[in-house]
Design a protein around this motif. Structure first.
Motif, PDB file in Angstrom:
ATOM      1  N   ARG A   1     -32.938  35.235 -50.409  1.00 21.28           N
ATOM      2  CA  ARG A   1     -32.212  34.577 -51.513  1.00 21.28           C
ATOM      3  C   ARG A   1     -33.185  34.152 -52.610  1.00 21.28           C
ATOM      4  O   ARG A   1     -32.937  34.360 -53.794  1.00 21.28           O
ATOM      5  CB  ARG A   1     -31.455  33.377 -50.963  1.00 21.28           C
ATOM      6  CG  ARG A   1     -30.654  32.642 -52.002  1.00 21.28           C
ATOM      7  CD  ARG A   1     -29.831  31.538 -51.357  1.00 21.28           C
ATOM      8  NE  ARG A   1     -29.115  30.807 -52.369  1.00 21.28           N
ATOM      9  CZ  ARG A   1     -29.139  29.491 -52.489  1.00 21.28           C
ATOM     10  NH1 ARG A   1     -29.834  28.763 -51.630  1.00 21.28           N
ATOM     11  NH2 ARG A   1     -28.468  28.897 -53.435  1.00 21.28           N
ATOM     12  N   ARG A   2     -34.317  33.543 -52.220  1.00 20.64           N
ATOM     13  CA  ARG A   2     -35.307  33.114 -53.204  1.00 20.64           C
ATOM     14  C   ARG A   2     -35.880  34.325 -53.944  1.00 20.64           C
ATOM     15  O   ARG A   2     -36.029  34.310 -55.158  1.00 20.64           O
ATOM     16  CB  ARG A   2     -36.429  32.339 -52.528  1.00 20.64           C
ATOM     17  CG  ARG A   2     -37.420  31.804 -53.555  1.00 20.64           C
ATOM     18  CD  ARG A   2     -38.668  31.206 -52.957  1.00 20.64           C
ATOM     19  NE  ARG A   2     -38.452  30.425 -51.764  1.00 20.64           N
ATOM     20  CZ  ARG A   2     -39.426  30.155 -50.894  1.00 20.64           C
ATOM     21  NH1 ARG A   2     -40.640  30.594 -51.084  1.00 20.64           N
ATOM     22  NH2 ARG A   2     -39.182  29.431 -49.830  1.00 20.64           N
TER      23      ARG A   2
ATOM     24  N   ALA B   1     -33.032  32.950 -46.245  1.00 17.64           N
ATOM     25  CA  ALA B   1     -33.423  32.023 -47.311  1.00 17.64           C
ATOM     26  C   ALA B   1     -34.505  32.644 -48.189  1.00 17.64           C
ATOM     27  O   ALA B   1     -34.470  32.514 -49.420  1.00 17.64           O
ATOM     28  CB  ALA B   1     -33.915  30.708 -46.707  1.00 17.64           C
TER      29      ALA B   1
ATOM     30  N   ASN C   1     -39.559  26.246 -57.770  1.00 12.77           N
ATOM     31  CA  ASN C   1     -38.393  26.372 -56.926  1.00 12.77           C
ATOM     32  C   ASN C   1     -37.348  27.116 -57.754  1.00 12.77           C
ATOM     33  O   ASN C   1     -36.750  26.543 -58.652  1.00 12.77           O
ATOM     34  CB  ASN C   1     -37.876  24.999 -56.499  1.00 12.77           C
ATOM     35  CG  ASN C   1     -36.709  25.119 -55.554  1.00 12.77           C
ATOM     36  OD1 ASN C   1     -35.993  26.123 -55.544  1.00 12.77           O
ATOM     37  ND2 ASN C   1     -36.514  24.107 -54.746  1.00 12.77           N
ATOM     38  N   TYR C   2     -37.176  28.381 -57.470  1.00 12.50           N
ATOM     39  CA  TYR C   2     -36.278  29.210 -58.267  1.00 12.50           C
ATOM     40  C   TYR C   2     -34.816  28.850 -58.086  1.00 12.50           C
ATOM     41  O   TYR C   2     -33.969  29.334 -58.802  1.00 12.50           O
ATOM     42  CB  TYR C   2     -36.483  30.684 -57.906  1.00 12.50           C
ATOM     43  CG  TYR C   2     -37.690  31.258 -58.583  1.00 12.50           C
ATOM     44  CD1 TYR C   2     -37.562  31.857 -59.824  1.00 12.50           C
ATOM     45  CD2 TYR C   2     -38.942  31.177 -58.018  1.00 12.50           C
ATOM     46  CE1 TYR C   2     -38.655  32.381 -60.471  1.00 12.50           C
ATOM     47  CE2 TYR C   2     -40.040  31.699 -58.656  1.00 12.50           C
ATOM     48  CZ  TYR C   2     -39.894  32.299 -59.880  1.00 12.50           C
ATOM     49  OH  TYR C   2     -40.982  32.803 -60.527  1.00 12.50           O
ATOM     50  N   LEU C   3     -34.519  28.037 -57.108  1.00  9.40           N
ATOM     51  CA  LEU C   3     -33.118  27.737 -56.851  1.00  9.40           C
ATOM     52  C   LEU C   3     -32.663  26.449 -57.530  1.00  9.40           C
ATOM     53  O   LEU C   3     -31.512  26.062 -57.403  1.00  9.40           O
ATOM     54  CB  LEU C   3     -32.883  27.664 -55.343  1.00  9.40           C
ATOM     55  CG  LEU C   3     -33.274  28.955 -54.602  1.00  9.40           C
ATOM     56  CD1 LEU C   3     -33.055  28.803 -53.115  1.00  9.40           C
ATOM     57  CD2 LEU C   3     -32.532  30.161 -55.144  1.00  9.40           C
TER      58      LEU C   3
ATOM     59  N   ALA D   1     -33.461  35.562 -56.497  1.00 11.84           N
ATOM     60  CA  ALA D   1     -33.447  34.685 -57.674  1.00 11.84           C
ATOM     61  C   ALA D   1     -34.655  34.981 -58.557  1.00 11.84           C
ATOM     62  O   ALA D   1     -34.546  35.012 -59.790  1.00 11.84           O
ATOM     63  CB  ALA D   1     -33.443  33.219 -57.237  1.00 11.84           C
TER      64      ALA D   1
ATOM     65  N   LYS E   1     -32.025  24.627 -61.165  1.00 13.79           N
ATOM     66  CA  LYS E   1     -31.817  24.998 -62.559  1.00 13.79           C
ATOM     67  C   LYS E   1     -32.987  24.553 -63.436  1.00 13.79           C
ATOM     68  O   LYS E   1     -33.440  23.422 -63.361  1.00 13.79           O
ATOM     69  CB  LYS E   1     -30.524  24.364 -63.070  1.00 13.79           C
ATOM     70  CG  LYS E   1     -30.171  24.813 -64.464  1.00 13.79           C
ATOM     71  CD  LYS E   1     -28.728  24.518 -64.760  1.00 13.79           C
ATOM     72  CE  LYS E   1     -28.356  24.915 -66.158  1.00 13.79           C
ATOM     73  NZ  LYS E   1     -28.571  26.304 -66.477  1.00 13.79           N
TER      74      LYS E   1
END
Length: 77
Positions: free
Chosen positions: A54-55, A51, A4-6, A58, A8
């Motif tokens: 966005r991923r 979404a 999950n790149y979102l 990232a 940290k």
């Protein structure tokens, strides 16, 4: 391997793990049957497309591959 790149730390962990796997056959002199493949997520709404974009952004900022395809590019596949 997926991440999950979102969240940290997850993206860095994924990228580092992938790099370790990429060199494992050479390091061990053994076929670990590593095969990198992609994934295609189909967006069914504008919100899903945003979404996914966005991923992908990232992922690219992390230095990994990602590409947002339009309908024609998926058809041409």
């Amino acid at each position: 391997m997926r991440a999950n790149y979102l969240l940290k730390g997850n993206g860095e962990f994924y990228s580092h793990s992938r790099r370790l796997w990429e060199g494992l056959e050479r390091e061990l002199n053994y076929n670990v049957m590593m095969s990198q493949r992609g994934v295609l997520n189909l967006a069914h709404s504008d919100g899903q497309r945003d979404a996914y974009a966005r991923r992908g952004n990232a992922m690219r900022m992390q230095g990994d591959d990602a590409e947002l395809l339009d309908r024609e590019a998926v058809r041409a596949g």
